[in-house]
Design a protein around this motif. Sequence first.
Motif, PDB file in Angstrom:
ATOM      1  N   GLY A  47       0.862  -1.183   0.000  1.00 24.31           N
ATOM      2  CA  GLY A  47       0.000   0.000   0.000  1.00 24.31           C
ATOM      3  C   GLY A  47       0.898   1.233   0.000  1.00 24.31           C
ATOM      4  O   GLY A  47       2.125   1.134  -0.182  1.00 24.31           O
ATOM      5  N   PHE A  48       0.294   2.403   0.243  1.00 18.54           N
ATOM      6  CA  PHE A  48       1.091   3.640   0.199  1.00 18.54           C
ATOM      7  C   PHE A  48       2.254   3.613   1.188  1.00 18.54           C
ATOM      8  O   PHE A  48       3.350   4.073   0.882  1.00 18.54           O
ATOM      9  CB  PHE A  48       0.220   4.858   0.509  1.00 18.54           C
ATOM     10  N   ARG A  73      -2.325  -7.905  -4.077  1.00 17.59           N
ATOM     11  CA  ARG A  73      -1.844  -7.107  -5.205  1.00 17.59           C
ATOM     12  C   ARG A  73      -1.473  -5.711  -4.703  1.00 17.59           C
ATOM     13  O   ARG A  73      -2.089  -5.211  -3.755  1.00 17.59           O
ATOM     14  CB  ARG A  73      -2.952  -6.945  -6.266  1.00 17.59           C
ATOM     15  N   ALA A  77      -5.806  -2.939  -1.345  1.00 19.72           N
ATOM     16  CA  ALA A  77      -6.503  -2.725  -0.056  1.00 19.72           C
ATOM     17  C   ALA A  77      -6.853  -1.237   0.092  1.00 19.72           C
ATOM     18  O   ALA A  77      -7.239  -0.598  -0.888  1.00 19.72           O
ATOM     19  CB  ALA A  77      -5.631  -3.241   1.080  1.00 19.72           C
ATOM     20  N   ARG A  81      -8.682   1.928  -2.692  1.00 17.98           N
ATOM     21  CA  ARG A  81     -10.152   1.982  -2.583  1.00 17.98           C
ATOM     22  C   ARG A  81     -10.638   3.119  -1.689  1.00 17.98           C
ATOM     23  O   ARG A  81     -11.741   3.053  -1.150  1.00 17.98           O
ATOM     24  CB  ARG A  81     -10.684   0.633  -2.103  1.00 17.98           C
ATOM     25  N   GLY A  83     -11.139   7.467  -0.709  1.00 22.48           N
ATOM     26  CA  GLY A  83     -11.760   8.614  -1.370  1.00 22.48           C
ATOM     27  C   GLY A  83     -10.792   9.429  -2.219  1.00 22.48           C
ATOM     28  O   GLY A  83     -11.218  10.269  -3.008  1.00 22.48           O
ATOM     29  N   GLY A  84      -9.491   9.208  -2.013  1.00 21.25           N
ATOM     30  CA  GLY A  84      -8.494   9.957  -2.779  1.00 21.25           C
ATOM     31  C   GLY A  84      -8.251  11.364  -2.273  1.00 21.25           C
ATOM     32  O   GLY A  84      -7.689  12.192  -2.970  1.00 21.25           O
ATOM     33  N   PRO A 210       2.446 -13.434   0.842  1.00 19.98           N
ATOM     34  CA  PRO A 210       2.280 -12.996   2.232  1.00 19.98           C
ATOM     35  C   PRO A 210       3.485 -13.360   3.091  1.00 19.98           C
ATOM     36  O   PRO A 210       4.042 -14.450   2.949  1.00 19.98           O
ATOM     37  CB  PRO A 210       1.030 -13.745   2.710  1.00 19.98           C
ATOM     38  N   GLY A 238       4.276  -2.100   6.661  1.00 18.86           N
ATOM     39  CA  GLY A 238       3.175  -1.200   6.281  1.00 18.86           C
ATOM     40  C   GLY A 238       1.934  -2.037   6.051  1.00 18.86           C
ATOM     41  O   GLY A 238       1.379  -2.068   4.959  1.00 18.86           O
ATOM     42  N   THR A 239       1.517  -2.757   7.112  1.00 20.51           N
ATOM     43  CA  THR A 239       0.479  -3.783   6.941  1.00 20.51           C
ATOM     44  C   THR A 239      -0.895  -3.319   7.411  1.00 20.51           C
ATOM     45  O   THR A 239      -1.843  -4.116   7.415  1.00 20.51           O
ATOM     46  CB  THR A 239       0.875  -5.079   7.696  1.00 20.51           C
ATOM     47  N   GLY A 351     -14.047  -1.007   2.488  1.00 19.30           N
ATOM     48  CA  GLY A 351     -12.664  -1.368   2.790  1.00 19.30           C
ATOM     49  C   GLY A 351     -12.378  -1.163   4.258  1.00 19.30           C
ATOM     50  O   GLY A 351     -13.077  -0.408   4.946  1.00 19.30           O
ATOM     51  N   TYR A 377      -3.524   4.781  10.716  1.00 18.36           N
ATOM     52  CA  TYR A 377      -3.874   6.106  10.143  1.00 18.36           C
ATOM     53  C   TYR A 377      -5.363   6.456  10.326  1.00 18.36           C
ATOM     54  O   TYR A 377      -5.763   7.595  10.126  1.00 18.36           O
ATOM     55  CB  TYR A 377      -3.540   6.151   8.655  1.00 18.36           C
ATOM     56  N   GLY A 379      -8.090   6.128   8.657  1.00 16.79           N
ATOM     57  CA  GLY A 379      -8.910   6.723   7.603  1.00 16.79           C
ATOM     58  C   GLY A 379      -8.379   8.015   7.034  1.00 16.79           C
ATOM     59  O   GLY A 379      -9.045   8.644   6.214  1.00 16.79           O
ATOM     60  N   GLY A 381      -4.837   8.378   5.663  1.00 21.41           N
ATOM     61  CA  GLY A 381      -3.447   7.975   5.448  1.00 21.41           C
ATOM     62  C   GLY A 381      -2.931   8.174   4.035  1.00 21.41           C
ATOM     63  O   GLY A 381      -1.775   7.846   3.763  1.00 21.41           O
TER      64      GLY A 381
HETATM   65  C1  LIG Z   1     -13.166   3.237   2.014  1.00 20.71           C
HETATM   66  C2  LIG Z   1     -11.957   4.008   2.472  1.00 20.71           C
HETATM   67  C3  LIG Z   1     -11.886   5.379   2.233  1.00 20.71           C
HETATM   68  C4  LIG Z   1     -10.775   6.107   2.649  1.00 20.71           C
HETATM   69  N1  LIG Z   1     -10.660   7.432   2.287  1.00 20.71           N
HETATM   70  C5  LIG Z   1      -9.515   8.098   2.562  1.00 20.71           C
HETATM   71  C6  LIG Z   1      -9.299   9.406   2.054  1.00 20.71           C
HETATM   72  O1  LIG Z   1     -10.087   9.935   1.270  1.00 20.71           O
HETATM   73  N2  LIG Z   1      -8.170  10.048   2.435  1.00 20.71           N
HETATM   74  C7  LIG Z   1      -7.236   9.477   3.247  1.00 20.71           C
HETATM   75  O2  LIG Z   1      -6.238  10.098   3.566  1.00 20.71           O
HETATM   76  N3  LIG Z   1      -7.387   8.198   3.674  1.00 20.71           N
HETATM   77  C8  LIG Z   1      -8.483   7.500   3.330  1.00 20.71           C
HETATM   78  N4  LIG Z   1      -8.602   6.204   3.716  1.00 20.71           N
HETATM   79  C9  LIG Z   1      -7.480   5.581   4.441  1.00 20.71           C
HETATM   80  C10 LIG Z   1      -6.290   5.302   3.505  1.00 20.71           C
HETATM   81  O3  LIG Z   1      -6.746   4.598   2.376  1.00 20.71           O
HETATM   82  C11 LIG Z   1      -5.245   4.512   4.273  1.00 20.71           C
HETATM   83  O4  LIG Z   1      -4.890   5.213   5.447  1.00 20.71           O
HETATM   84  C12 LIG Z   1      -3.963   4.274   3.462  1.00 20.71           C
HETATM   85  O5  LIG Z   1      -4.253   3.798   2.185  1.00 20.71           O
HETATM   86  C13 LIG Z   1      -3.115   3.294   4.246  1.00 20.71           C
HETATM   87  O6  LIG Z   1      -2.100   2.791   3.431  1.00 20.71           O
HETATM   88  P1  LIG Z   1      -1.288   1.542   3.958  1.00 20.71           P
HETATM   89  O7  LIG Z   1      -0.239   1.279   2.953  1.00 20.71           O
HETATM   90  O8  LIG Z   1      -0.851   1.776   5.349  1.00 20.71           O
HETATM   91  O9  LIG Z   1      -2.348   0.355   4.006  1.00 20.71           O
HETATM   92  P2  LIG Z   1      -2.995  -0.560   2.857  1.00 20.71           P
HETATM   93  O10 LIG Z   1      -3.283   0.178   1.625  1.00 20.71           O
HETATM   94  O11 LIG Z   1      -4.133  -1.285   3.507  1.00 20.71           O
HETATM   95  O12 LIG Z   1      -1.861  -1.575   2.520  1.00 20.71           O
HETATM   96  C14 LIG Z   1      -1.449  -2.595   3.390  1.00 20.71           C
HETATM   97  C15 LIG Z   1      -0.958  -3.728   2.514  1.00 20.71           C
HETATM   98  O13 LIG Z   1      -0.242  -4.652   3.307  1.00 20.71           O
HETATM   99  C16 LIG Z   1      -0.478  -5.944   2.787  1.00 20.71           C
HETATM  100  N5  LIG Z   1      -0.186  -6.889   3.845  1.00 20.71           N
HETATM  101  C17 LIG Z   1      -0.735  -6.942   5.080  1.00 20.71           C
HETATM  102  N6  LIG Z   1      -0.184  -7.939   5.805  1.00 20.71           N
HETATM  103  C18 LIG Z   1       0.733  -8.525   4.985  1.00 20.71           C
HETATM  104  C19 LIG Z   1       1.633  -9.609   5.158  1.00 20.71           C
HETATM  105  N7  LIG Z   1       1.701 -10.293   6.311  1.00 20.71           N
HETATM  106  N8  LIG Z   1       2.443  -9.949   4.119  1.00 20.71           N
HETATM  107  C20 LIG Z   1       2.406  -9.245   2.939  1.00 20.71           C
HETATM  108  N9  LIG Z   1       1.560  -8.215   2.738  1.00 20.71           N
HETATM  109  C21 LIG Z   1       0.746  -7.859   3.755  1.00 20.71           C
HETATM  110  C22 LIG Z   1      -1.948  -5.917   2.392  1.00 20.71           C
HETATM  111  O14 LIG Z   1      -2.259  -6.926   1.449  1.00 20.71           O
HETATM  112  C23 LIG Z   1      -2.096  -4.500   1.855  1.00 20.71           C
HETATM  113  O15 LIG Z   1      -1.924  -4.444   0.442  1.00 20.71           O
HETATM  114  C24 LIG Z   1      -9.711   5.450   3.346  1.00 20.71           C
HETATM  115  C25 LIG Z   1      -9.783   4.082   3.585  1.00 20.71           C
HETATM  116  C26 LIG Z   1     -10.897   3.358   3.154  1.00 20.71           C
HETATM  117  C27 LIG Z   1     -10.929   1.883   3.404  1.00 20.71           C
END
Ligand SMILES: Cc1cc2nc3c(=O)[nH]c(=O)nc-3n(C[C@H](O)[C@H](O)[C@H](O)COP(=O)(O)OP(=O)(O)OC[C@H]3O[C@@H](n4cnc5c(N)ncnc54)[C@H](O)[C@@H]3O)c2cc1C
Length: 459
Positions: A47-48, A73, A77, A81, A83-84, A210, A238-239, A351, A377, A379, A381
């Motif tokens: 993810g990000f 992929r 996650a 998905r 709001g951007g 994974p 970053g899970t 999500g 984060y 919501g 992040g």
């Molecule tokens: C419906 C929705 C709307 C949102 N709207 C906003 C918004 O408008 N603005 C905003 O700032 N934030 C918003 N957010 C929050 C934002 O999307 C998240 O804070 C941000 O994307 C988090 O990124 P991340 O990389 O930490 O997590 P994720 O994008 O969830 O990525 C985590 C990744 O880790 C992988 N993973 C987990 N465990 C393992 C493992 N053991 N081995 C390998 N891979 C693993 C997962 O498969 C996943 O791809 C929203 C969230 C949702 C669900």
Amino acid sequence: MPRERDYSRLVMAAEPKPFWLDRPDAPAVRERLSGEVACDLAVIGGGFTGLWTALLFKELYPERSVVLVEGNRVGWAASGRNGGFCDASLTHGAANGRDRFPSEFDILQRLGARNLDAIQAAVDRHGIDCGFERTGTIAVATQEYQVAGLRSSGAAFLDTEAVRAEVNSPTYLAGAWDKEGTALVQPAALAWGLAAACERLGVRIAERTPATALASDADGVRVRLRDGVLRAGQVALGTSAFPALVRRLRPYIVPVYDYVLVTEPLGAAQRAAIGWRNRQGIGDSGNQFHYYRLTADDRIVWGGYDAIYHFGRGLRAAYDQRPATFARLADHFFTTFPQLEGIGFSHRWGGAIDTCSRFCAFYGTAHRGRVAYALGYTGLGVGASRFGARVMLDLLSGDRTELTELTMVRGKPIPFPPEPLAYLGVQATRWSLARADRRSGRRNLWLRALDAAGMGFDS
Ligand SMILES: Cc1cc2nc3c(=O)[nH]c(=O)nc-3n(C[C@H](O)[C@H](O)[C@H](O)COP(=O)(O)OP(=O)(O)OC[C@H]3O[C@@H](n4cnc5c(N)ncnc54)[C@H](O)[C@@H]3O)c2cc1C
């Protein structure tokens, strides 16, 4: 309150998948990783948070090796998905930041603004085509008691006439337009673009890989994979809402589901009927709030309001769909924009949000400083994840830096209790927040107790 109209059939005609990911130009699946592989930095999660960590590390140390493993992929996650809304705030909004970190609030705001500028610069530098638009956001009041808060928010105040001249909804009483603090992005395209930029710099990315466990010794960390081992000098996690590989972190996070609808593209007459020439992101001001925005092809993305927690920290693909919530969201949509009655919805999805009790990310290390994490984060992040990546790299460097010394970075949220208390607590909070929205924002005893314990949130 008027009774909800029944939009179930209308919303169920939509595709049950995230609009942003549903693209013919989505990248092909990357190879799995198996066998034994060594690297300087292993990043878990595509993810990000993971993608920024890999990119920033490679930009800093081009000669060091980075492997990123993603269990599914890249960007599937929360990152693909949401709001951007790519927000400058690192603290889930100014009110939460000012309450929790009063002495360093100004510093956090400055770091957040710089972080958003750096995201914009990276999007330009790496040629990432993610529809980055620095439109800002309008917070709108739809109830009288919300107006005063907007007037004193520091953003440009819009009275009823001025806010409706920007975006034409009969529900708006006032608005506050923060012109600088938010950009809008196509989030899946941002994730895919970051992954491609990482690969151009030499990062190896494996999908459908994974990580199942971590173990460390004097030589480094062994990341166990389903079908192999990644031997890494250091690891960044970053899970997000998924079970943390450092077990002691699990009580800090509960997955809470958030839901989104997207309309069909608006025609010229529909577009004219709502105005919205400046394409700002919009959020309303209740505790249970909606967020909404336009896409590049003039659809409306409409999400929020319900926040659903499943007993036992449940996390399942089936939870991505919730017909009752979609019908409710559609009802609220047509209340906000009655002039769009008759438009259809093309996509619906949900999500999991990595919710922690302080509503903004927390950071730290494990395995004697070799493993860093940035989680929670809650919501907000999309922008803050790049800051989370920087914090992790600073923590892994072992140096004291401006970021490692922040109270926000050194502190932790209060952990959630075990079940059934976690479930009961979340339900009581949801019920109380909905009640406060119906009672001009007045917070009941439960919410005031949470406020006193440092677990309260006021949007
Ligand atoms: C419906 C929705 C709307 C949102 N709207 C906003 C918004 O408008 N603005 C905003 O700032 N934030 C918003 N957010 C929050 C934002 O999307 C998240 O804070 C941000 O994307 C988090 O990124 P991340 O990389 O930490 O997590 P994720 O994008 O969830 O990525 C985590 C990744 O880790 C992988 N993973 C987990 N465990 C393992 C493992 N053991 N081995 C390998 N891979 C693993 C997962 O498969 C996943 O791809 C929203 C969230 C949702 C669900």
